[in-house]
Design a protein around this motif. Structure first.
Motif, PDB file in Angstrom:
ATOM      1  N   ALA B  67       0.735  -1.133  -0.060  1.00  0.00           N
ATOM      2  CA  ALA B  67      -0.012  -0.074   0.076  1.00  0.00           C
ATOM      3  C   ALA B  67       0.838   1.330   0.088  1.00  0.00           C
ATOM      4  CB  ALA B  67      -0.870   0.003   1.406  1.00  0.00           C
ATOM      5  N   VAL B  68       1.971   1.221   0.370  1.00  0.00           N
ATOM      6  CA  VAL B  68       2.807   2.609   0.620  1.00  0.00           C
ATOM      7  C   VAL B  68       3.060   3.341  -0.642  1.00  0.00           C
ATOM      8  CG1 VAL B  68       5.116   3.322   1.381  1.00  0.00           C
ATOM      9  CG2 VAL B  68       3.999   1.389   2.612  1.00  0.00           C
ATOM     10  N   TYR B  77      -5.235   2.090  -4.946  1.00  0.00           N
ATOM     11  CA  TYR B  77      -4.403   1.197  -4.466  1.00  0.00           C
ATOM     12  C   TYR B  77      -4.561  -0.188  -5.076  1.00  0.00           C
ATOM     13  CZ  TYR B  77      -4.033   4.210  -0.486  1.00  0.00           C
ATOM     14  OH  TYR B  77      -3.597   5.472   0.110  1.00  0.00           O
ATOM     15  N   PRO B  78      -3.392  -0.859  -5.080  1.00  0.00           N
ATOM     16  CA  PRO B  78      -3.477  -2.245  -5.891  1.00  0.00           C
ATOM     17  C   PRO B  78      -4.223  -3.204  -4.741  1.00  0.00           C
ATOM     18  CG  PRO B  78      -1.289  -1.912  -5.012  1.00  0.00           C
ATOM     19  CD  PRO B  78      -2.139  -0.561  -4.687  1.00  0.00           C
ATOM     20  N   ASN B  79      -4.845  -4.279  -5.317  1.00  0.00           N
ATOM     21  CA  ASN B  79      -5.212  -5.547  -4.434  1.00  0.00           C
ATOM     22  C   ASN B  79      -4.130  -6.061  -3.761  1.00  0.00           C
ATOM     23  OD1 ASN B  79      -7.838  -5.480  -5.599  1.00  0.00           O
ATOM     24  ND2 ASN B  79      -7.465  -6.944  -7.255  1.00  0.00           N
ATOM     25  N   GLY B  80      -4.420  -6.120  -2.373  1.00  0.00           N
ATOM     26  CA  GLY B  80      -3.533  -6.946  -1.195  1.00  0.00           C
ATOM     27  C   GLY B  80      -3.205  -5.708  -0.459  1.00  0.00           C
ATOM     28  N   SER B  81      -3.514  -4.381  -0.830  1.00  0.00           N
ATOM     29  CA  SER B  81      -3.131  -3.234  -0.007  1.00  0.00           C
ATOM     30  C   SER B  81      -3.811  -3.363   1.200  1.00  0.00           C
ATOM     31  CB  SER B  81      -3.357  -1.907  -0.682  1.00  0.00           C
ATOM     32  OG  SER B  81      -2.779  -1.720  -1.898  1.00  0.00           O
ATOM     33  N   GLN B  82      -3.370  -3.108   2.528  1.00  0.00           N
ATOM     34  CA  GLN B  82      -3.827  -3.119   3.685  1.00  0.00           C
ATOM     35  C   GLN B  82      -3.686  -2.041   4.494  1.00  0.00           C
ATOM     36  OE1 GLN B  82      -3.665  -7.037   5.445  1.00  0.00           O
ATOM     37  NE2 GLN B  82      -5.285  -6.775   6.795  1.00  0.00           N
ATOM     38  N   THR B 107      -9.072  -2.963  10.447  1.00  0.00           N
ATOM     39  CA  THR B 107      -8.227  -3.152   8.962  1.00  0.00           C
ATOM     40  C   THR B 107      -9.253  -2.996   7.978  1.00  0.00           C
ATOM     41  OG1 THR B 107      -6.535  -4.660   8.174  1.00  0.00           O
ATOM     42  CG2 THR B 107      -8.779  -5.616   8.794  1.00  0.00           C
ATOM     43  N   MET B 108      -8.807  -2.578   6.761  1.00  0.00           N
ATOM     44  CA  MET B 108      -9.242  -2.645   5.483  1.00  0.00           C
ATOM     45  C   MET B 108      -8.304  -3.026   4.705  1.00  0.00           C
ATOM     46  SD  MET B 108      -9.385   1.719   4.950  1.00  0.00           S
ATOM     47  CE  MET B 108     -10.127   1.387   3.101  1.00  0.00           C
ATOM     48  N   VAL B 109      -8.906  -3.948   3.903  1.00  0.00           N
ATOM     49  CA  VAL B 109      -8.174  -4.806   2.812  1.00  0.00           C
ATOM     50  C   VAL B 109      -8.485  -4.753   1.495  1.00  0.00           C
ATOM     51  CG1 VAL B 109      -7.213  -7.302   2.463  1.00  0.00           C
ATOM     52  CG2 VAL B 109      -7.592  -6.588   4.649  1.00  0.00           C
ATOM     53  N   LYS B 110      -7.447  -4.333   0.378  1.00  0.00           N
ATOM     54  CA  LYS B 110      -8.417  -4.203  -0.856  1.00  0.00           C
ATOM     55  C   LYS B 110      -8.399  -5.621  -1.763  1.00  0.00           C
ATOM     56  CE  LYS B 110      -9.162  -1.276  -4.431  1.00  0.00           C
ATOM     57  NZ  LYS B 110      -8.183  -0.451  -5.127  1.00  0.00           N
ATOM     58  N   ASP B 111      -9.246  -5.975  -2.225  1.00  0.00           N
ATOM     59  CA  ASP B 111      -9.615  -7.022  -3.093  1.00  0.00           C
ATOM     60  C   ASP B 111     -10.956  -6.407  -3.849  1.00  0.00           C
ATOM     61  OD1 ASP B 111     -10.788  -9.269  -4.579  1.00  0.00           O
ATOM     62  OD2 ASP B 111      -9.927 -10.652  -2.942  1.00  0.00           O
ATOM     63  N   SER B 112     -10.615  -5.990  -5.280  1.00  0.00           N
ATOM     64  CA  SER B 112     -11.493  -5.272  -5.863  1.00  0.00           C
ATOM     65  C   SER B 112     -12.759  -5.887  -6.485  1.00  0.00           C
ATOM     66  CB  SER B 112     -10.810  -4.620  -7.110  1.00  0.00           C
ATOM     67  OG  SER B 112     -10.117  -5.687  -7.870  1.00  0.00           O
ATOM     68  N   ASP B 154      -9.502   6.578  -3.637  1.00  0.00           N
ATOM     69  CA  ASP B 154      -9.885   5.179  -3.564  1.00  0.00           C
ATOM     70  C   ASP B 154     -10.109   4.682  -2.023  1.00  0.00           C
ATOM     71  OD1 ASP B 154     -10.114   2.641  -4.157  1.00  0.00           O
ATOM     72  OD2 ASP B 154      -7.850   2.053  -4.414  1.00  0.00           O
ATOM     73  N   TYR B 155     -11.068   5.687  -1.525  1.00  0.00           N
ATOM     74  CA  TYR B 155     -11.931   5.437  -0.310  1.00  0.00           C
ATOM     75  C   TYR B 155     -10.888   5.593   1.033  1.00  0.00           C
ATOM     76  CZ  TYR B 155     -15.307   4.020  -3.820  1.00  0.00           C
ATOM     77  OH  TYR B 155     -16.045   4.177  -5.086  1.00  0.00           O
ATOM     78  N   VAL B 156      -9.802   5.761   0.936  1.00  0.00           N
ATOM     79  CA  VAL B 156      -8.927   5.932   1.939  1.00  0.00           C
ATOM     80  C   VAL B 156      -8.626   7.552   2.263  1.00  0.00           C
ATOM     81  CG1 VAL B 156      -6.389   5.889   2.656  1.00  0.00           C
ATOM     82  CG2 VAL B 156      -7.640   3.918   1.103  1.00  0.00           C
TER      83      VAL B 156
END
Lengths: 162, 162
Positions: B67-68, B77-82, B107-112, B154-156
């Protein structure tokens, strides 16, 4: 570790930041890369603190890779170990303390030979994180005097919070 | 980013932590390893905050390696970002806010694909960081409703503070 001890842990740079020193004690350089180091803990020195004038702000403490294993054990630290306090402004928004911009950067670096007179640690604090604004001219008085009582933890107040 | 926005950034888990949910929404697991992730920022939700009952404490926000880079750009953010908010107690010692023990892990985890209905992010908050105490049973209502306005990031809500 008590809250009191944790509080004291960030007092290492208890110097008046209004003084501009021409030269940095301990010949240290402003650290780089610490934003990616291990986040040890955070403390906020608020207006009610007697430390606010010199050290008010949010203190984000980081340890470099060389220091982390020793931090978890409570010391002793190998040469090359380094801590940084990344001091930031804060604002209070609807009852919450929100991090702002950088106010200063403090560090302690382990080199048992070079800094033998101050427990093996070199100390410095730069206002604004600016290499031209080192605040510590006498590490023994300004830094080590407060760290000395923590000899059993290799002069480090910060503790590991899982 | 405004202080207000930064405040809101930690409201993602604005759920009543007194409710014990039998099952975790979004089928997420309590994250591990986040103490070594990138420290994004810290916020303290104090007693004066309307959020104190559910979310009082020191919020240390971390981003995983995936995510950085996106964090620094403000998304996407790419999938897998957390992201993880490691929520800790605090005590006030002589005017300073000192970090205490863990109160919860959010937590929030990206999986589109998996989380398409909530902007591509899965959400959860565990009281005490305990896998048996997930608090989010409806991520759309409890989490995404507040994140939706930040679609352009991206909702962050969290932003990079150098």
């Amino acid at each position: 570790m008590s809250s009191k001890a944790r509080l004291i842990s960030t007092v290492f740079a208890a110097v008046a930041v209004t003084t501009i020193a021409a030269e940095s004690a301990d010949d240290l350089k402003v650290p780089t890369g610490y934003r990616t180091w291990f986040h040890v803990n955070t403390m906020v020195v608020d207006k009610a603190s007697p430390l606010f004038d010199g050290l008010g702000g949010m203190h984000n403490v980081y340890a470099n890779p060389a220091a982390v294993a020793a931090l978890k054990k409570g010391g002793p630290y190998p040469n090359g170990s380094q801590f940084v306090t990344d001091l930031h402004d804060f604002s209070i928004v609807e009852g919450s303390y929100v991090e702002g911009a950088r106010k200063g950067v403090a560090t302690m670096v382990k080199d048992s030979k070079k800094f033998a007179s101050t427990g093996g640690w070199g100390f410095q604090f730069w206002a604004d994180g600016d290499a031209k604004k080192p605040q510590v001219t006498d590490a023994t008085k300004q830094c080590f005097a407060c760290h000395e009582p923590k000899k059993d933890k290799d002069y480090v107040y910060s503790t590991y919070i899982p």
